[in-house]
Scaffold this motif. Structure first.
Motif, PDB file in Angstrom:
ATOM      1  N   SER A 702      17.966 -11.851  27.846  1.00 33.52           N
ATOM      2  CA  SER A 702      18.412 -10.557  28.406  1.00 33.52           C
ATOM      3  C   SER A 702      17.343  -9.925  29.302  1.00 33.52           C
ATOM      4  N   ALA A 703      16.546 -10.745  29.916  1.00 36.31           N
ATOM      5  CA  ALA A 703      15.550 -10.223  30.868  1.00 36.31           C
ATOM      6  C   ALA A 703      16.226 -10.119  32.225  1.00 36.31           C
ATOM      7  N   ASN A 704      17.043  -9.092  32.374  1.00 34.53           N
ATOM      8  CA  ASN A 704      17.938  -9.012  33.535  1.00 34.53           C
ATOM      9  C   ASN A 704      17.185  -8.899  34.863  1.00 34.53           C
ATOM     10  N   GLN A 705      16.124  -8.070  34.882  1.00 37.30           N
ATOM     11  CA  GLN A 705      15.391  -7.887  36.136  1.00 37.30           C
ATOM     12  C   GLN A 705      14.748  -9.193  36.604  1.00 37.30           C
ATOM     13  N   GLU A 706      14.119  -9.902  35.646  1.00 36.08           N
ATOM     14  CA  GLU A 706      13.505 -11.180  35.994  1.00 36.08           C
ATOM     15  C   GLU A 706      14.571 -12.202  36.351  1.00 36.08           C
ATOM     16  N   ASN A 708      17.435 -11.649  37.729  1.00 41.59           N
ATOM     17  CA  ASN A 708      17.921 -11.360  39.072  1.00 41.59           C
ATOM     18  C   ASN A 708      16.948 -11.883  40.130  1.00 41.59           C
ATOM     19  N   LYS A 709      15.632 -11.689  39.870  1.00 38.47           N
ATOM     20  CA  LYS A 709      14.615 -12.160  40.825  1.00 38.47           C
ATOM     21  C   LYS A 709      14.670 -13.675  41.006  1.00 38.47           C
ATOM     22  N   TYR A 710      14.767 -14.363  39.894  1.00 39.11           N
ATOM     23  CA  TYR A 710      14.726 -15.808  39.976  1.00 39.11           C
ATOM     24  C   TYR A 710      16.063 -16.413  40.396  1.00 39.11           C
TER      25      TYR A 710
END
Length: 868
Positions: A702-706, A708-710
């Protein structure tokens, strides 16, 4: 195609494919896997030697080593053959000042041969489910051998002698092995640890064993301006000198856990360690002041040497008393032995080069019954020797003792030709008579290395082959083979272009020019010595006198300050890159080569500038008869008419067949292009599948920001894969960018590091290579080098050598087994290379090797060579 990839993306995002590391267990075993097991028996302690019962002591011990090899495997059963590998037996005598000794590796040096079994001792079939043995097949395994009695010291008193009859001993290998084989697989834990009975241990395997030693080091490279810290967990079975980077060598014992004090290095630039095993490492870095570079030892008279020894002893005792209390007994013995061997070697060296030998004999320093010599037992003390250049006193002693014995031979009145220098073959044979066992091969290995530096390899071919075939110690033979293979491209008759030196590109070789010459000298040593400059100037003057100056071009490179460029002509400053290249290619800092202007080597020598034979070699080559030209003229006169007739017939046949071949070639190339597209259409989904699995773990956390980046990085990667899938060749810059995107995605799963190094003379935008060629090998490095441990480092280096693009991919994992073929990606690339060879008539080279075979590091090294 795009629709299929998008569906695959949706499927992977919603599926859990977590990858976990599984240690090597009986379920992991494959045919050909092997494990080495050592049984230890301690004899009652009899001085001298290590009193504590440690399995690596050299005296009062019997060690028997077996190898267990998987010879057959199926769904239900697994078969292991147990074979004998080695027996070491050394026992101090209780009544006489000496010991009884046997080592089966060097049994050819004993008067009575042993009766070691050749084949398997036990052939055991196990049930794979219960891991218990189902059937035993035993062979006769009564091992009979003879132990030789050897008095203590280097040279016993004249009145003493070896007994005429050695001590016979025997051992039932079956009785020793059978109890272990019953519980061998059931004692194998899920973490990869193999439990054994007391005084039995696992010492080696064809696969990675669970780490038993760890260390943390900083500033292990030559460039100490940056903080570089490395933490490693490794498996070792014996005390080891473990090299970390260019500047650190750790003294490790199984079970050590060492941490370098970073603050001490930052403040004082001294190496200090903490943790278990710190004592021997702290002492070794203080040991430099006791080395033979100590200024006290510049003096040469016996009385001065005695005083220097007294001061040295006091310094050594002060330092060792601080650290020896808690030091491992093995390393305590190592340092004590090293001191004695240093003194013995130094005395021999001073005695041999001092014309007043009578003074040395009267001083008592060369008394072979004195403690400094009587306490040494070179035949077994190699177990306590250090290999570091500034501490290899055992090797130093053996080298000086060999020279001393040869001087004794020359001193005999029956040897009249005292000015005659021994030939390399005579020197080699004499060493074989002076020494026995490991000592013989160690000294002759050093001797061969020195000879290879000075002589043409063909001159010592017989001694080289004798050493390789007779020496049972692979660590010694591997060093000699490595040296031989490095020198082979520099042999007379070879072309300098075959050696692959960077400097070759700037030599401006002239094809077909064989009556002009280049004298090449490369030296990476610090500073240019005056005598090298003088030798170069003298040679220039001599060539001028003989009228040969215009025919010999000087290309002399050395390490000096740029401001002295005008003063040291004809020398030029050697670039740092060429120094590194020289050390990498040869493992040596200086090289002299005389070659023809077309690059054909006439002479080579390692070490300081060698000018003495240059004039004679040039004159001899100038006066040589060109046999190839004479043969050509004679053949032309005798066969010109016949040649013309044959050429006419061949021309007619060629014309007819060419028409048919052109049509066949067009069809063949069309088929190859279709096959190449088919392979790449399989590789692309495979590549995307692996890349997406790298993102999945992030989404699950659930590391959504990471995520999205990857996912943005992945979309870039996807576009590049789709864009290049239909192209035959892609720019190297696109391939590099694609690899970096892939490795960033893999870092989501494992916290490893990677680095790209691209030579300055490479222009990635102008070079084109087959697409998706490098990535499967990088993926393999992640799979086999990073994934099993979860950490590690991958390095990718691109360089140009002789119109070849060289791509080196290395990791620091456990390495690959020789039978490993890689995954789908590797197999696909292998098929692609075959088609490219057929399609473009060019061959892309691929070599794979384990780094531990040539380096102090483990891991895998893959090298691709792509013709440009």
């Amino acid at each position: 195609m795009k629709t299929v990839l998008l569906l695959l993306l949706v499927f992977l995002v919603n599926t859990s494919l977590a990858e976990t590391f599984v240690p090597y267990t009986p379920d992991s075993l494959k045919k050909g896997d092997w494990i080495e097991i050592e049984f230890v028996h301690y004899y009652s302690y009899v001085a001298p030697g290590i009193k504590e019962e440690v399995p690596w002591r050299a005296e009062n011990i019997q060690r028997v080593t077996f190898r267990a090899t998987v010879t057959d495997i199926n769904v239900h059963t697994l078969t292991i053959d147990y074979t004998f590998k080695n027996l070491y037996d050394c026992r101090n005598d209780t009544k006489k000042q000496g010991f009884y000794y046997f080592d089966s590796r060097y049994q050819q040096d004993f008067a009575i041969k042993d009766s070691a079994p050749d084949g398997p001792i036990l052939h055991v079939t196990y049930d794979r489910k219960s891991r218990k043995p189902l059937a035993f097949d035993k062979e006769s395994s009564f091992y009979s051998y003879s132990k030789t009695y050897i008095p203590f010291g280097v040279r016993p008193e004249k009145s003493s002698g070896y007994p005429e009859t050695p001590m016979r001993d025997s051992l039932s290998l079956n009785e020793l092995l059978t109890p272990l084989t019953k519980d061998f697989l059931t004692g194998w834990k899920t973490d990869g640890t193999i439990l054994t009975a007391p005084d039995t241990r696992i010492v080696n395997a064809s696969f990675a064993l669970p780490p038993n030693t760890e260390f943390t080091c900083s500033n292990y490279g030559i460039n100490a301006s940056k903080d570089s810290t490395i933490h490693k967990k490794i498996f070792i079975s014996y005390p080891t000198e473990y090299k970390v980077g260019e500047r650190i060598t750790l003294l490790l014992t199984p079970g050590d856990s060492i941490i370098q004090d970073k603050e001490a290095f930052a403040n004082t630039h001294t190496y200090r360690y903490e943790g278990r095993g710190n004592e021997q490492n702290n002492l070794q870095y203080n040991y430099q002041r006791f080395s033979y570079y100590n200024s006290e030892f510049s003096k040469s008279s016996p009385d001065e040497v005695k005083e220097s020894f007294r001061l040295r002893d006091s310094l050594f005792q002060i330092d060792i008393e601080k650290k020896i209390k808690n030091m491992n007994p093995y390393w305590r013995k190592v340092f004590e032995c090293s001191e004695q061997y240093f003194k013995g070697a130094y005395i021999l060296q001073r005695y041999m080069y001092d014309p007043d030998k009578e003074a040395w004999l009267k001083s008592g320093l060369l008394d072979w019954q004195a403690s400094r010599f009587a306490s040494l037992n070179p035949l077994i003390d190699y177990a306590y020797s250090l290999k570091k250049p500034d501490a290899a006193n055992y090797n130093y002693f053996l080298y000086m003792y060999a020279i001393y014995k040869k001087q004794e031979l020359i001193a005999d009145n029956l040897y009249l030709n005292k000015q005659r220098v021994l030939t390399p073959q005579e020197d080699y044979l004499l060493n074989k008579q002076i020494f026995s066992g490991y000592l013989k091969y160690l000294v002759n290995g050093v001797n061969l290395t020195i000879l290879m530096n000075d002589k043409i390899l063909s001159e010592i071919e017989k001694d080289y082959n004798d050493f390789i075939t007779s020496c049972p110690d692979t660590s010694l033979t591997n060093n000699i083979k490595d040296k031989y293979n490095k020198l082979l491209p520099f042999e007379p008759g070879k072309n300098i272009k075959e050696a692959g030196l960077i400097i070759t590109d700037s030599l401006h070789l002239v094809k077909g020019s064989d009556r002009k010459y280049i004298l090449l000298y490369l030296s990476g040593r610090k500073n240019l010595y005056g005598y090298d400059l003088q030798k170069a100037l003298d040679l220039k003057q001599l060539l001028q006198t003989e009228g040969l100056a215009p025919t010999v071009r000087f290309e002399l490179y050395a390490n000096f300050e740029r401001r002295n460029t005008e003063v040291v002509k004809p020398f030029k400053a050697i670039p740092e890159k060429q120094t590194q290249d020289l050390n990498f290619k040869l493992g040596f800092g200086s090289l002299t080569i005389l070659m023809r202007e077309d690059g054909t080597i006439l002479y080579r020598k390692l070490g300081e500038l060698s000018t003495e034979p240059i004039l004679e070699l040039v004159q001899k080559d100038q006066n040589r008869e060109d046999k190839s030209l004479n043969d050509f003229i004679k053949g032309f006169k005798d066969g010109v008419l016949g040649t013309l007739l044959i050429a006419a017939i061949i021309g007619i046949i060629y014309y007819v067949r060419t028409k048919n071949k052109q049509k066949q070639e067009l069809n063949r190339r069309h088929i190859c292009e279709l096959e190449l597209r088919a392979i790449r259409s399989q590789m692309n989904p495979h590549f995307i599948f692996n890349a997406l699995s790298s993102i999945q773990n992030l989404i699950n956390r659930s590391a959504n920001q990471e995520a999205n980046k990857y996912l943005i990085d992945f979309s870039r990667l996807l576009r590049k894969v789709l864009a290049t899938s239909e192209k035959k060749l892609v720019p190297l810059s696109d391939e590099i960018e694609q690899l970096e995107l892939y490795l960033k995605l893999e870092q989501l799963r494992y916290p490893f590091s990677y680095s790209f190094t691209v030579d300055k003379n490479i222009e990635p935008d102008t070079i084109e290579i087959p697409g998706m060629l490098i990535q499967p090998f990088v993926e393999n490095a992640v799979k086999h080098g990073i994934a099993p441990r979860g950490i590690g480092e991958i390095t990718i280096q691109l360089s140009l050598q002789n119109q070849l693009l060289i791509i080196d991919i290395t990791d620091d994992g456990p390495g690959l087994k020789t039978e490993a073929n890689g995954g789908f990606g590797i197999r696909a690339v292998t098929n692609e290379l075959e088609i490219l060879k057929t399609l473009y008539n060019t061959e892309i080279g691929v070599t794979t090797e384990n780094r531990q075979e040539k380096e102090f590091f483990s891991g895998c090294h893959v090298q691709l060579s792509i013709p440009l």
